[in-house]
Design a protein around this motif. Structure first.
Motif, PDB file in Angstrom:
ATOM      1  N   UNK A 143       0.822  -7.919  -3.291  1.00  0.00           N
ATOM      2  CA  UNK A 143      -0.412  -7.572  -4.323  1.00  0.00           C
ATOM      3  C   UNK A 143      -0.562  -6.094  -4.915  1.00  0.00           C
ATOM      4  N   UNK A 144      -0.199  -5.280  -3.884  1.00  0.00           N
ATOM      5  CA  UNK A 144      -0.180  -3.786  -4.338  1.00  0.00           C
ATOM      6  C   UNK A 144       1.229  -3.676  -5.174  1.00  0.00           C
ATOM      7  N   UNK A 145       2.496  -4.230  -4.916  1.00  0.00           N
ATOM      8  CA  UNK A 145       3.475  -4.085  -5.788  1.00  0.00           C
ATOM      9  C   UNK A 145       3.417  -4.578  -7.160  1.00  0.00           C
ATOM     10  N   UNK A 146       2.464  -5.504  -7.283  1.00  0.00           N
ATOM     11  CA  UNK A 146       2.231  -6.354  -8.552  1.00  0.00           C
ATOM     12  C   UNK A 146       1.414  -5.395  -9.365  1.00  0.00           C
ATOM     13  N   UNK A 147       0.508  -4.440  -8.671  1.00  0.00           N
ATOM     14  CA  UNK A 147      -0.395  -3.781  -9.570  1.00  0.00           C
ATOM     15  C   UNK A 147       0.251  -2.494  -9.809  1.00  0.00           C
ATOM     16  N   UNK A 148       1.408  -2.156  -9.267  1.00  0.00           N
ATOM     17  CA  UNK A 148       1.729  -0.915  -9.390  1.00  0.00           C
ATOM     18  C   UNK A 148       1.157   0.371  -8.313  1.00  0.00           C
ATOM     19  N   UNK A 149       0.494  -0.304  -7.350  1.00  0.00           N
ATOM     20  CA  UNK A 149       0.050   0.919  -6.507  1.00  0.00           C
ATOM     21  C   UNK A 149       1.123   1.191  -5.380  1.00  0.00           C
ATOM     22  N   UNK A 150       2.208   0.383  -5.481  1.00  0.00           N
ATOM     23  CA  UNK A 150       3.422   0.691  -4.474  1.00  0.00           C
ATOM     24  C   UNK A 150       4.520   0.804  -5.734  1.00  0.00           C
ATOM     25  N   UNK A 151       5.426   1.869  -5.202  1.00  0.00           N
ATOM     26  CA  UNK A 151       6.704   2.186  -5.774  1.00  0.00           C
ATOM     27  C   UNK A 151       7.697   2.287  -4.836  1.00  0.00           C
ATOM     28  N   UNK A 152       8.852   1.945  -5.355  1.00  0.00           N
ATOM     29  CA  UNK A 152      10.205   2.043  -4.726  1.00  0.00           C
ATOM     30  C   UNK A 152      10.975   3.348  -5.078  1.00  0.00           C
ATOM     31  N   UNK A 153      11.419   4.007  -3.746  1.00  0.00           N
ATOM     32  CA  UNK A 153      11.918   5.374  -3.726  1.00  0.00           C
ATOM     33  C   UNK A 153      12.822   5.245  -2.576  1.00  0.00           C
ATOM     34  N   UNK A 172      -7.595   5.868   0.287  1.00  0.00           N
ATOM     35  CA  UNK A 172      -6.630   5.393  -0.696  1.00  0.00           C
ATOM     36  C   UNK A 172      -6.228   3.785  -0.628  1.00  0.00           C
ATOM     37  N   UNK A 173      -6.356   3.531   0.653  1.00  0.00           N
ATOM     38  CA  UNK A 173      -6.030   1.869   0.786  1.00  0.00           C
ATOM     39  C   UNK A 173      -6.979   0.985  -0.098  1.00  0.00           C
ATOM     40  N   UNK A 174      -8.556   1.402   0.049  1.00  0.00           N
ATOM     41  CA  UNK A 174      -9.485   0.914  -0.763  1.00  0.00           C
ATOM     42  C   UNK A 174      -9.234   1.041  -2.242  1.00  0.00           C
ATOM     43  N   UNK A 175      -9.112   2.099  -2.584  1.00  0.00           N
ATOM     44  CA  UNK A 175      -8.927   2.279  -4.176  1.00  0.00           C
ATOM     45  C   UNK A 175      -7.639   1.674  -4.765  1.00  0.00           C
ATOM     46  N   UNK A 176      -6.695   1.523  -3.802  1.00  0.00           N
ATOM     47  CA  UNK A 176      -5.533   0.786  -4.369  1.00  0.00           C
ATOM     48  C   UNK A 176      -5.704  -0.660  -4.582  1.00  0.00           C
ATOM     49  N   UNK A 177      -6.751  -1.246  -3.806  1.00  0.00           N
ATOM     50  CA  UNK A 177      -7.026  -2.678  -4.128  1.00  0.00           C
ATOM     51  C   UNK A 177      -8.117  -2.817  -5.041  1.00  0.00           C
ATOM     52  N   UNK A 178      -8.467  -1.836  -5.599  1.00  0.00           N
ATOM     53  CA  UNK A 178      -9.645  -1.732  -6.501  1.00  0.00           C
ATOM     54  C   UNK A 178     -11.088  -1.457  -6.178  1.00  0.00           C
ATOM     55  N   UNK A 179     -11.236  -1.231  -4.960  1.00  0.00           N
ATOM     56  CA  UNK A 179     -12.556  -0.799  -4.670  1.00  0.00           C
ATOM     57  C   UNK A 179     -12.819   0.664  -4.652  1.00  0.00           C
ATOM     58  N   UNK A 180     -14.202   0.941  -4.930  1.00  0.00           N
ATOM     59  CA  UNK A 180     -14.552   2.332  -4.650  1.00  0.00           C
ATOM     60  C   UNK A 180     -14.009   2.786  -3.355  1.00  0.00           C
TER      61      UNK A 180
END
Length: 557
Positions: A276-286, A350-358
């Motif tokens: 889910x986080x990959x699909x929203x761009x909250x995760x990136x590959x490096x 940050x975990x909360x914000x990454x899922x779209x929560x406050x």
């Protein structure tokens, strides 16, 4: 008149002044009015700085605003006087009747006195203790047991639906070392590096072998090495965790949910959260790894979620766990973590914000160390655990009530020293004894009153409560709802303990200077009956406060 009633009365007076054009304000400009005890009680019963808050909006100076408001307050039933002090403070004295009526109100509200509604309709998940199932609960976890359960009680007292949750860390290297330590004890091998020691390891290992024999299992020592370790892992962890549950239950702490970390990995929840986080761009590959953009949400650096070898980092479980809590209906997730977890504050938000929560959907409280002292010397070792002091050690030394009270009466973010000799003593220097004894004294007064035939319902005249110690005691009793509200707002359970000590002190002064029962041939009057209301109101406040700390309110000591 309670502080809440006085606050509402002052606000109503301002609104009436707006209607009469005394104040050039909109009703929407008028906040909830805050009232406090003056630093010097001779200045009055209550004080407010509302004039200093509103004067600029009203186009005047604070003192002029205050003088206009004081004229209105002086006309209100229950307010004996109101005076302007300094640049615009207002000091207020209540009529004796108004103050005395509080005692009757407290008794009639009973267990509900102090209850609030600020969290009504909210589901709050409070995760605390969550000690690894590799040993008994140590003193740090014991502090979280006392603090976490008290916070949960406070949140419920203000209307929240609270879920007490224990995160069961049954996934990872520490469990492997625990299983290997158990096996080593049985086989006589050397304990593994960074393994676990202490009498409890021998006890658990013996129980595993006994369980195997009683359950008709094959001798686990005849299994291949990996199957041996798996057997001791499965059965040893279950036995250790049952001991932890039993220890916490004996401490007055039970949980609604025991959440298994391992379930997040086996159910696929971790993989789903990452996708889910990959699909929203909250995760990136490096560099062959996947990273959480946690710096976008206030963290000091981005965090690796999937390592370059494809294995999930620990934070991967945190992400899936937060998502699971929200899926189960939590509006607010409170985490109580140890002193070495400061870095988790930003990453969990940050975990909360990454899922779209406050980010405020997550609150993290960090607890500091507890040092035990006996005979003036630090206590560092346990009889059974070997390297740490455990919950059982503390309870054996001082009892559940003293342990819970001592651990809850200081701010969780402050290191504390606990003197075991003091907590085991029956003296006024022992804070839990001091508060509990005050409650027992109120019960004793009530019993004595009953022997004299003094009944509350036969007479109540608050105008008779003129002794200065009565005014002080009633004033402190009236603060309980405000203290509770602040303890809830700031998540600071220690405010309740310190307040109860103030109540006990004021009650003892009143007890020494007044009488509920007649002396000699003196007849029973309404003064005795009215003072019984005051006595019983004090007992009610002490009971309510001690309940919020999970501490008993004895009637005899």
């Amino acid at each position: 008149m309670t502080p809440e009633e006085l606050s509402a009365t002052i606000r109503a007076a301002i609104l009436a002044g707006i209607d009469d054009s005394d104040f050039q304000l909109s009703p929407f400009d008028v906040p909830e009015v805050r009232v406090e005890r003056p630093r010097q009680r001779e200045h009055g019963d209550w004080a407010t700085n509302v004039a200093m808050q509103l004067a600029k909006k009203a186009g005047t100076n604070p003192r002029e605003f205050a003088e206009t408001l004081v004229e209105r307050l002086a006309e209100i039933d229950g307010i004996a006087s109101a005076d302007v002090a300094g640049p615009g403070f207002i000091n207020i004295r209540l009529d004796a009747d108004a103050a005395g009526l509080l005692a009757k109100g407290i008794v009639e509200f009973g267990d509900d006195y102090g209850r609030g509604e600020s969290l009504t309709g909210k589901v709050v998940n409070v995760e605390f203790v969550s000690a690894n199932p590799t040993g008994p609960v140590h003193i740090g976890g014991t502090r979280w047991a006392a603090v976490g359960d008290s916070l949960a009680r406070l949140l419920e007292f203000h209307g929240a639906e609270v879920v007490r949750e224990y995160y069961f860390n049954d996934h990872g290297a520490q469990i492997d070392r625990f299983a290997a330590s158990l096996l080593a004890v049985v086989t006589g091998e050397d304990a593994p590096e960074d393994g676990y020691g202490g009498e409890y390891i021998q006890d658990i290992a013996n129980e595993v072998m006994a369980e195997a024999a009683a359950g008709g299992y094959s001798d686990p020592l005849e299994l291949p090495r990996e199957e041996q370790l798996e057997f001791f892992r499965k059965h040893g962890v279950a036995l250790m965790f049952q001991q932890i549950k039993d220890q916490l239950h004996a401490f007055g702490v039970d949980f609604d949910v025991y959440f298994h970390e391992d379930s997040l990995h086996h159910s696929g929840a971790v993989d789903k959260a990452i996708e889910q986080l990959k699909s929203t761009g909250a995760l990136y590959e490096k560099d062959g790894a996947w990273w959480l953009r946690s710096t976008d949400y206030g963290d000091d650096k981005d965090r690796v979620v999937i390592k370059s070898d494809g294995r999930p980092a620990y934070i991967a479980g945190d992400l899936a766990y937060f998502k699971d809590k929200r899926h189960r209906g939590a509006d607010l997730c409170i985490y109580l973590l140890g002193a070495d977890h400061h870095g988790y504050i930003a990453r969990l938000k940050a975990a909360a914000a990454a899922f779209g929560d406050d980010a405020d959907t997550v609150e993290v409280k960090i607890g500091q160390l507890v040092n035990l002292v006996k005979d003036g010397k630090p206590v560092r070792m346990s009889k059974r655990a070997g390297t740490v002091v455990t919950i059982e050690d503390l309870v054996e030394a001082v009892g559940v009530d003293a342990a819970r009270y001592a651990l809850a009466r200081s701010s969780a973010d402050t290191p504390i020293d606990i003197d075991l000799d003091l907590l085991a003593s029956q003296s006024n220097s022992n804070p839990v004894f001091y508060v509990q004894y005050a409650h027992a004294r109120t019960a004793g007064v009530a019993r004595n009153a009953a022997e004299y035939g003094i009944r509350r319902e036969d007479g109540f005249d608050p105008s008779l409560l003129t002794h200065e110690s009565e005014a002080k005691l009633l004033g402190i009793l009236g603060e309980f709802p405000r203290v509770v509200a602040q303890a809830v707002e700031f998540r600071e359970q220690h405010r309740i303990a310190r307040y109860l000590e103030d109540v006990a002190a004021a009650f003892n002064q009143w007890y020494d200077r007044t009488r509920v029962t007649p002396q000699g041939d003196e007849e029973v009057t309404d003064l005795h009956r009215t003072r019984l209301w005051v006595n019983d109101a004090t007992g009610q406040v002490l009971r309510n406060g001690l309940h919020l700390l999970g501490v008993a309110a004895p009637e005899r000591m």
